[in-house]
Scaffold this active site. Structure first.
Site, PDB file in Angstrom:
ATOM      1  N   LYS A 152       0.844  -1.210   0.000  1.00 42.25           N
ATOM      2  CA  LYS A 152       0.000   0.000   0.000  1.00 42.25           C
ATOM      3  C   LYS A 152       0.875   1.253   0.000  1.00 42.25           C
ATOM      4  O   LYS A 152       1.018   1.937   1.012  1.00 42.25           O
ATOM      5  CB  LYS A 152      -0.953  -0.014   1.196  1.00 42.25           C
ATOM      6  CG  LYS A 152      -2.126   0.936   1.048  1.00 42.25           C
ATOM      7  CD  LYS A 152      -3.228   0.599   2.033  1.00 42.25           C
ATOM      8  CE  LYS A 152      -4.333   1.626   2.064  1.00 42.25           C
ATOM      9  NZ  LYS A 152      -5.087   1.731   0.818  1.00 42.25           N
ATOM     10  N   GLU A 184      -8.934  -4.378  -9.909  1.00 42.88           N
ATOM     11  CA  GLU A 184      -9.683  -3.790  -8.782  1.00 42.88           C
ATOM     12  C   GLU A 184     -10.120  -2.389  -9.178  1.00 42.88           C
ATOM     13  O   GLU A 184      -9.795  -1.897 -10.252  1.00 42.88           O
ATOM     14  CB  GLU A 184      -8.809  -3.762  -7.521  1.00 42.88           C
ATOM     15  CG  GLU A 184      -7.515  -3.003  -7.687  1.00 42.88           C
ATOM     16  CD  GLU A 184      -6.540  -3.151  -6.509  1.00 42.88           C
ATOM     17  OE1 GLU A 184      -6.993  -3.336  -5.378  1.00 42.88           O
ATOM     18  OE2 GLU A 184      -5.326  -3.063  -6.749  1.00 42.88           O
TER      19      GLU A 184
HETATM   20  N1  PDD Z   1      -8.029   2.545  -0.540  1.00 45.30           N
HETATM   21  N2  PDD Z   1      -7.600  -1.489  -3.595  1.00 45.30           N
HETATM   22  C1  PDD Z   1      -6.986  -0.302  -3.644  1.00 45.30           C
HETATM   23  C2  PDD Z   1      -6.180   0.031  -4.840  1.00 45.30           C
HETATM   24  C3  PDD Z   1      -7.123   0.607  -2.580  1.00 45.30           C
HETATM   25  O1  PDD Z   1      -6.504   1.798  -2.627  1.00 45.30           O
HETATM   26  C4  PDD Z   1      -7.940   0.261  -1.465  1.00 45.30           C
HETATM   27  C5  PDD Z   1      -8.101   1.168  -0.277  1.00 45.30           C
HETATM   28  C6  PDD Z   1      -8.569  -1.003  -1.473  1.00 45.30           C
HETATM   29  C7  PDD Z   1      -9.432  -1.473  -0.329  1.00 45.30           C
HETATM   30  O2  PDD Z   1      -8.668  -1.797   0.805  1.00 45.30           O
HETATM   31  P1  PDD Z   1      -9.265  -1.645   2.271  1.00 45.30           P
HETATM   32  O3  PDD Z   1     -10.504  -2.486   2.306  1.00 45.30           O
HETATM   33  O4  PDD Z   1      -8.217  -2.175   3.140  1.00 45.30           O
HETATM   34  O5  PDD Z   1      -9.569  -0.191   2.482  1.00 45.30           O
HETATM   35  C8  PDD Z   1      -8.371  -1.853  -2.548  1.00 45.30           C
HETATM   36  C9  PDD Z   1      -8.104   3.462   0.571  1.00 45.30           C
HETATM   37  C10 PDD Z   1      -9.426   3.450   1.262  1.00 45.30           C
HETATM   38  C11 PDD Z   1      -7.687   4.846   0.084  1.00 45.30           C
HETATM   39  O6  PDD Z   1      -6.725   4.908  -0.653  1.00 45.30           O
HETATM   40  O7  PDD Z   1      -8.307   5.843   0.464  1.00 45.30           O
END
Ligand code: PDD
Length: 288
Positions: A152, A184
């Protein structure tokens, strides 16, 4: 808007007094990782899951973990408290720090400390959002990101561009496609529903391992729903009975249109609605 209190490298400060170096590698190289944890009823949703993924992201990038786990929880809670957040989120970013010059090579962690920044965003109405009632529309875009999307990192330029392409097309978000299959959403994981089967892409380096994804799949299985972890195409999504996304800030959000074509009835379906309900109920019970 009132001035927030934010956290920078050990200090709680008013947001306009918080600074980082121009040599910070997060700024110069996108050499940093982040987490977004939602806040409901003034409590953190799945903090343990986010903390665990943060540790993994740091490890994959060979970055030292700057704070012990309980400290991070204390900081999260303190920011929620002092800023009076009832519904919203806590953003956390850790970068490889500011070595005092620009250099591609990683600095020595013994002499360059990581930069740790946290701030809150107040989002009243996060649960009761109109988008959750009417669903969102998406278009497909090529997935042009780097190949380690399981980490991330703060390299969010392409996802930002994806959102802008979606906005220009008059829709809400984009689903990214690689080798003919959906990876995604720009900031969320993508799902389709065929009959009573929930389908979402298998884990790998191609997608972020969503914390909400893990929870939703667990709740779905506990509720005796069938889950298939495999990739799917845009055509499959358009022919599906339902589609939805998950993320820490959207929870479970129905998708009612893909590339101009209605999904199912074109309105939010029962499976997404049920999963949203279960997710919110269970994760609020377990919030800290
Ligand atoms: N984004 N895929 C991507 C590319 C993401 O950036 C995110 C989360 C998710 C979902 O992950 P999670 O369920 O752990 O939030 C999947 C966050 C919310 C953001 O960048 O604001």
């Amino acid at each position: 808007m009132t001035m927030r209190t934010v956290y920078v490298n050990g200090n709680y400060l008013p947001e306009n007094e918080a600074t980082i170096s121009i040599f910070d590698r997060g700024f110069l190289m996108a050499d940093g990782v982040y987490e977004v944890t939602s806040v409901l009823d003034g409590k953190l949703i799945d903090f343990a899951g986010h903390a665990k993924r943060l540790e993994r992201s740091l490890k994959e990038l060979d970055m030292p973990h700057p704070a012990e786990l309980p400290d991070l929880l204390v900081i999260h809670r303190e920011l929620v408290r002092v800023n009076g957040i009832v519904e919203g989120l806590v953003y956390l970013q850790i970068t490889r720090g500011a070595p005092g010059d620009r250099d591609f090579a990683f600095p020595d962690p013994e002499t360059t400390a990581p930069t740790v920044v946290l701030f809150t965003q107040n989002k009243p109405g996060l649960i009761d959002s109109p988008a959750a009632r009417i669903g969102i529309k998406v278009i497909s875009v090529d997935d042009l990101r780097w190949a380690r999307r399981d980490i991330k990192t703060v390299q969010l330029l392409y996802p930002s561009m994806g959102k802008m392409i979606a906005k220009a097309a008059g829709v809400d978000d984009a689903w990214m496609v690689e080798d003919g299959h959906v990876t995604e959403g720009t900031s969320n994981n993508a799902y389709i529903v065929q009959g009573s089967t929930i389908i979402t892409r298998h884990l790998g380096n191609e997608i972020l391992h969503g914390i909400t994804r893990a929870a939703v799949l667990r709740f779905a299985r506990e509720a005796q729903m069938t889950v298939e972890e495999r990739s799917f195409t845009i055509a499959e999504a358009q022919a599906a009975d339902e589609a939805f996304i998950t993320s820490a800030s959207a929870f479970v959000m129905p998708v009612v249109e893909v590339d101009g074509q209605a999904v199912g009835t074109g309105s939010p379906g029962p499976v997404a609605a049920r999963l949203r309900e279960i997710y919110l109920e269970e994760s609020r019970k377990a919030a800290v």
